[in-house]
Motif scaffolding. Structure first.
Motif, PDB file in Angstrom:
ATOM      1  N   GLN A 245       0.688  -1.051   0.011  1.00 27.79           N
ATOM      2  CA  GLN A 245      -0.089  -0.050   0.040  1.00 27.79           C
ATOM      3  C   GLN A 245       0.825   1.347   0.031  1.00 27.79           C
ATOM      4  O   GLN A 245       0.481   2.186  -0.793  1.00 27.79           O
ATOM      5  CB  GLN A 245      -0.989   0.096   1.066  1.00 27.79           C
ATOM      6  N   ALA A 246       1.927   1.227   0.693  1.00 28.08           N
ATOM      7  CA  ALA A 246       2.662   2.344   0.735  1.00 28.08           C
ATOM      8  C   ALA A 246       3.456   2.515  -0.640  1.00 28.08           C
ATOM      9  O   ALA A 246       3.716   3.599  -0.966  1.00 28.08           O
ATOM     10  CB  ALA A 246       4.016   2.210   1.748  1.00 28.08           C
ATOM     11  N   ALA A 247       3.827   1.379  -1.242  1.00 25.13           N
ATOM     12  CA  ALA A 247       4.463   1.770  -2.407  1.00 25.13           C
ATOM     13  C   ALA A 247       3.433   2.260  -3.703  1.00 25.13           C
ATOM     14  O   ALA A 247       3.833   3.085  -4.449  1.00 25.13           O
ATOM     15  CB  ALA A 247       5.078   0.344  -3.067  1.00 25.13           C
ATOM     16  N   ALA A 248       2.270   1.869  -3.497  1.00 24.93           N
ATOM     17  CA  ALA A 248       1.170   2.350  -4.399  1.00 24.93           C
ATOM     18  C   ALA A 248       0.768   4.039  -4.000  1.00 24.93           C
ATOM     19  O   ALA A 248       0.610   4.438  -5.267  1.00 24.93           O
ATOM     20  CB  ALA A 248      -0.042   1.668  -4.286  1.00 24.93           C
ATOM     21  N   LEU A 249       1.223   4.420  -2.876  1.00 31.65           N
ATOM     22  CA  LEU A 249       1.166   5.849  -2.759  1.00 31.65           C
ATOM     23  C   LEU A 249       2.574   6.475  -3.277  1.00 31.65           C
ATOM     24  O   LEU A 249       2.487   7.597  -3.460  1.00 31.65           O
ATOM     25  CB  LEU A 249       1.044   6.002  -1.017  1.00 31.65           C
ATOM     26  N   GLY A 250       3.497   5.676  -3.651  1.00 29.98           N
ATOM     27  CA  GLY A 250       4.593   6.296  -3.864  1.00 29.98           C
ATOM     28  C   GLY A 250       5.589   7.193  -3.007  1.00 29.98           C
ATOM     29  O   GLY A 250       6.354   8.209  -3.369  1.00 29.98           O
ATOM     30  N   VAL A 251       5.613   6.545  -1.537  1.00 27.28           N
ATOM     31  CA  VAL A 251       6.399   6.951  -0.634  1.00 27.28           C
ATOM     32  C   VAL A 251       7.900   6.735  -1.295  1.00 27.28           C
ATOM     33  O   VAL A 251       8.173   5.745  -1.853  1.00 27.28           O
ATOM     34  CB  VAL A 251       6.028   6.224   0.661  1.00 27.28           C
ATOM     35  N   ALA A 252       8.732   7.560  -0.454  1.00 29.66           N
ATOM     36  CA  ALA A 252      10.202   7.568  -0.859  1.00 29.66           C
ATOM     37  C   ALA A 252      10.859   6.309  -0.401  1.00 29.66           C
ATOM     38  O   ALA A 252      11.748   5.630  -1.161  1.00 29.66           O
ATOM     39  CB  ALA A 252      11.043   8.849  -0.240  1.00 29.66           C
ATOM     40  N   GLY A 253      10.416   5.499   0.564  1.00 28.86           N
ATOM     41  CA  GLY A 253      11.174   4.320   0.941  1.00 28.86           C
ATOM     42  C   GLY A 253      10.304   3.953   2.298  1.00 28.86           C
ATOM     43  O   GLY A 253       9.495   4.523   2.784  1.00 28.86           O
ATOM     44  N   LEU A 254      10.885   2.790   2.805  1.00 34.80           N
ATOM     45  CA  LEU A 254      10.362   2.136   4.187  1.00 34.80           C
ATOM     46  C   LEU A 254      11.286   1.961   4.995  1.00 34.80           C
ATOM     47  O   LEU A 254      12.536   1.453   4.601  1.00 34.80           O
ATOM     48  CB  LEU A 254       9.374   1.135   3.734  1.00 34.80           C
ATOM     49  N   ILE A 255      11.089   1.925   6.202  1.00 32.50           N
ATOM     50  CA  ILE A 255      11.711   1.579   7.394  1.00 32.50           C
ATOM     51  C   ILE A 255      11.317   0.511   8.087  1.00 32.50           C
ATOM     52  O   ILE A 255      10.296   0.714   8.599  1.00 32.50           O
ATOM     53  CB  ILE A 255      12.266   2.684   8.257  1.00 32.50           C
TER      54      ILE A 255
END
Length: 361
Positions: A245-255
């Motif tokens: 879901q975060a990837a679909a929103l286009g965030v810069a990265g995940l921790i």
């Protein structure tokens, strides 16, 4: 400021043992403790050494290095310092000392919302340092969107290069060790960035005293992205579905983080979650992982499991308590030196060669 290291500090475990003796017991309980029975706290630290390396021999090693690319930059090594609050509990120089140590060692630095030093002070101290790593600001979501945006704008104006939104703490964990110790912030120490924060409006019901009603949602993530030009990272993602879901929103990265075992006890260890999150997002997103990193071999294993970099929190606190900026720099240097030796001994000339094939399970 401390000008030399105390004797006998050869490992991060040595730093931990000395810091435990040097710090006020209640402050130590706050920094060292986890949630509940501290099962996740222990699981984080036990999961990395449980993974075994399968070294290659007679590999070409000339020209080896620890460089990685992260957030559009080439870094000298894949180690960043995680955000942790109230660093003057460990040393009078607090966050400035930690940031200077990170800059001197080429490590990334993430300043906490609950810093004991204003973000502008930290930025002025390190932005001009040659060879420094990225400088990011961690945002704890407050009930008022306008306040969050104003804080993000302060960070941007001061020179911070990304926002790190903590998403895994809608309420505080049940931190028994901290409560038994009777921890309270000393007089005169508070959160430099939360002064004047609007009080959360009352929420109906008694569920966690109404706090979850003001926790960030996916809609808030999308809103924040639209309001600030700073790249937005999400800290505290463990579940592959959340990662997608975060990837679909286009965030810069995940921790990939469980808050160092300080929120939900028995949550999955980050070493276990990391490869599942990587599988969920493919190569679409950079991943940083924290939780239990104590040796250079842990860093190498994290890269092999799909991380682009790692963060350390408590070890930096130990170094800060032991010798201020010098102690933090020593912690980073120990990890980097151990990483280089682990790479050489497993046949890796660069971290691009650290793949899942490096691990036996």
């Amino acid at each position: 400021m401390t000008t030399q290291l105390p004797p006998g500090l050869l490992t991060l475990a040595d730093h931990e043992a000395r810091a435990a003796q040097a710090m006020d017991p209640a402050a130590w309980a706050y920094i060292a403790g986890g949630a509940g029975d501290e099962l996740t706290l222990r699981a984080n630290a036990e999961a990395w050494p449980a993974l075994t390396l399968w070294p290659r021999v007679l590999q070409p090693l000339a020209g080896g290095h620890t460089r990685v690319r992260l957030a559009g930059r080439e870094l000298a090594h894949p180690i960043l310092l995680a955000p942790w609050a109230h660093q003057r509990l460990a040393h009078p120089d607090g966050e400035v000392a930690s940031a200077l140590a990170a800059a001197a060692q080429g490590a990334g630095y993430v300043l906490a919302t609950q810093s004991s030093v204003p973000l502008e002070t930290v930025a002025r101290a390190v932005l001009g340092e040659p060879g420094r790593g990225p400088l990011w600001f961690q945002l704890y979501w407050q009930a008022d969107r306008g306040f969050n945006l104003a804080l993000a704008e302060r960070a941007r104006a001061a020179g911070f290069e990304a926002l790190v939104l903590t998403v895994d703490a809608p309420v505080s964990g049940v931190r028994d060790r901290e409560r038994r110790a009777g921890f309270r912030l000393p007089p005169g120490m508070g959160s430099a960035h939360l002064q004047g924060a609007p009080a959360a409006p009352p929420a109906p019901g008694t569920y966690c005293a109404g706090l979850p009603a003001h926790a960030p949602s996916w809609d808030d993530v999308a809103w924040l992205q639209a309001q600030t030009p700073l790249p937005l990272w999400l800290k505290g993602v463990l579940h592959p579905q959340d990662a997608r879901q975060a990837a679909a929103l286009g965030v810069a990265g995940l921790i990939v983080s469980n808050h160092g075992g300080r929120t939900l006890d028995t949550a999955v260890a980050t070493a276990t979650a990391l490869p599942r999150v990587r599988a969920a997002v493919g190569d679409a997103l950079p991943l940083v992982v924290d939780g239990g990193i104590r040796r250079g071999t842990d860093v190498l294993k994290a890269i092999a499991l799909g991380a682009n970099a790692v963060m350390v929190g408590r070890p930096a606190a130990w170094g800060l308590a032991n010798a201020g900026a010098l102690g933090v720099a020593h912690v980073i240097r120990l990890l980097r030196d151990e990483l280089e030796m682990a790479m050489a001994l497993t046949g890796c000339r660069s971290l691009t060669e650290a793949t899942p094939a490096l691990l036996t399970n």
